[in-house]
Design a protein around this motif. Structure first.
Motif, mmCIF file in Angstrom:
data_model
loop_
_atom_site.group_PDB
_atom_site.id
_atom_site.type_symbol
_atom_site.label_atom_id
_atom_site.label_comp_id
_atom_site.label_asym_id
_atom_site.label_seq_id
_atom_site.Cartn_x
_atom_site.Cartn_y
_atom_site.Cartn_z
ATOM 1 N N SER A 91 17.098 -10.288 38.760
ATOM 2 C CA SER A 91 16.108 -11.218 38.203
ATOM 3 C C SER A 91 14.986 -11.527 39.194
ATOM 4 O O SER A 91 13.930 -12.018 38.810
ATOM 5 N N ILE A 92 15.216 -11.225 40.468
ATOM 6 C CA ILE A 92 14.192 -11.468 41.483
ATOM 7 C C ILE A 92 13.068 -10.462 41.370
ATOM 8 O O ILE A 92 11.919 -10.734 41.728
ATOM 9 N N TYR B 212 15.410 -4.183 48.333
ATOM 10 C CA TYR B 212 15.407 -4.560 49.748
ATOM 11 C C TYR B 212 16.621 -5.420 50.090
ATOM 12 O O TYR B 212 17.292 -5.198 51.107
ATOM 13 N N LEU B 213 16.922 -6.382 49.236
ATOM 14 C CA LEU B 213 18.029 -7.295 49.512
ATOM 15 C C LEU B 213 19.382 -6.587 49.494
ATOM 16 O O LEU B 213 20.310 -6.990 50.200
ATOM 17 N N LEU C 12 20.468 -23.321 42.628
ATOM 18 C CA LEU C 12 19.211 -22.724 43.073
ATOM 19 C C LEU C 12 19.143 -22.712 44.600
ATOM 20 O O LEU C 12 18.727 -21.722 45.213
ATOM 21 N N ALA C 13 19.567 -23.823 45.227
ATOM 22 C CA ALA C 13 19.557 -23.895 46.688
ATOM 23 C C ALA C 13 20.509 -22.866 47.297
ATOM 24 O O ALA C 13 20.192 -22.204 48.290
ATOM 25 N N SER C 14 21.680 -22.708 46.683
ATOM 26 C CA SER C 14 22.659 -21.745 47.192
ATOM 27 C C SER C 14 22.134 -20.322 47.091
ATOM 28 O O SER C 14 22.305 -19.509 48.010
ATOM 29 N N LYS C 15 21.475 -20.025 46.004
ATOM 30 C CA LYS C 15 20.942 -18.676 45.831
ATOM 31 C C LYS C 15 19.781 -18.408 46.780
ATOM 32 O O LYS C 15 19.595 -17.285 47.256
ATOM 33 N N ALA C 16 19.013 -19.457 47.071
ATOM 34 C CA ALA C 16 17.940 -19.305 48.057
ATOM 35 C C ALA C 16 18.530 -19.009 49.439
ATOM 36 O O ALA C 16 18.007 -18.178 50.191
#
Length: 273
Positions: free
Chosen positions: A85-86, A93-94, A135-139
């Motif tokens: 989804s990014i 890259y990730l 959201l914070a965890s995924k960041a």
């Protein structure tokens, strides 16, 4: 279906994973303390505290004890839909750390501090379930993956510490991976590789954490899942092309490994495309 999970666990005594293990999501394993043997695909590694292990989708893997001492680990799982989804270029890259032939990054000094700070922050977010914690965890996970991808860019090779067992066992693992569609038995393997059945069984289990039959069945079931997902073959044909002698035996083994019937698996995989 899994989207994102993180878990911290400590075990006080020797422990080996009791079940066969491969799945359609990505996994990151971080060893906080202790030592473990980690079998991945066709190699077994000894890992120690500070090691970060990347397991790609559908890679057969299993951990087992290296000694009787306690160990503590952090485990992260996330699926392809989240990373995709990014955006395609960002996801490519990730995911670079998962594509390396060597699966292990050994973290020391400031690198280890940086990685553990990210992991502990992710655990705190999940524990307190504050507004926006997912959201914070995924960041934070994205930050971790960028950090490790940069290590890959710099061609910093992880330290390899292979399990000090017979190279012949790794040769046999490669043979199974290549010939799983044919009839393979303990007797035929022993004859092909000039190894006694008792020594083979003992050494294979010590090196991989699997019995010979467990490993062979997992390789075959993984191929069956691919065929169920990507083709319209009948179940009987999937069984044959995966190396099983009968559809009844295939069904029993498939249910044992995946907790689903082949048709249930096909329906589920197609529903989440």
């Amino acid at each position: 279906m899994i989207s994102f999970e993180i878990e911290r666990l400590r075990r006080e005594g020797p422990f080996s994973m009791p079940v066969n293990h491969f799945h359609d999501h990505y996994e990151i394993y971080y060893l906080l303390s202790g030592k473990r043997y980690y079998f991945i695909q066709d190699r077994s590694y000894q890992i120690q505290e500070g090691d970060l292990v990347f397991i790609g989708r559908n890679k057969l893997h299993k951990t087992h004890h290296a000694d009787a001492q306690p160990h503590e680990r952090i485990l992260i799982n996330f699926d392809h839909s989240w990373i995709g989804s990014i955006g395609d270029s960002a996801a490519e890259y990730l995911l670079a750390p998962f594509l390396l032939k060597q699966h292990i990054f050994s973290m020391t000094g400031s690198n280890r501090t940086f990685v553990e700070n990210i992991l502990f922050s992710m655990l705190r977010e999940q524990q307190h379930t504050l507004s926006g914690w997912e959201l914070a965890s995924k960041a934070l996970l994205t930050q971790l993956l960028i950090f490790c991808s940069r290590l890959s860019d710099k061609a910093i090779e992880p330290t390899e510490r292979p399990h000090a067992m017979s190279p012949k066992i790794f040769e046999i693992v490669g043979y199974i991976n290549e010939h799983y569609k044919t009839r393979l038995t303990l007797a035929s393997i022993s004859e092909t590789f000039f190894i006694s059945p008792s020594y083979f069984c003992r050494s294979f289990k010590e090196t991989t954490g699997f019995s010979f039959i467990e490993y062979l069945n997992n390789v075959r079931i993984r191929e069956a899942q691919r065929l169920l997902r990507e083709t319209k073959l009948k179940v009987i044909d999937v069984a044959e092309q995966s190396g099983f002698d009968s559809v009844a035996h295939f069904g029993r083994v498939f249910k044992q490994v995946t907790q689903q019937t082949p048709l249930e698996c096909r329906k589920l995989m197609r529903s989440v495309k």
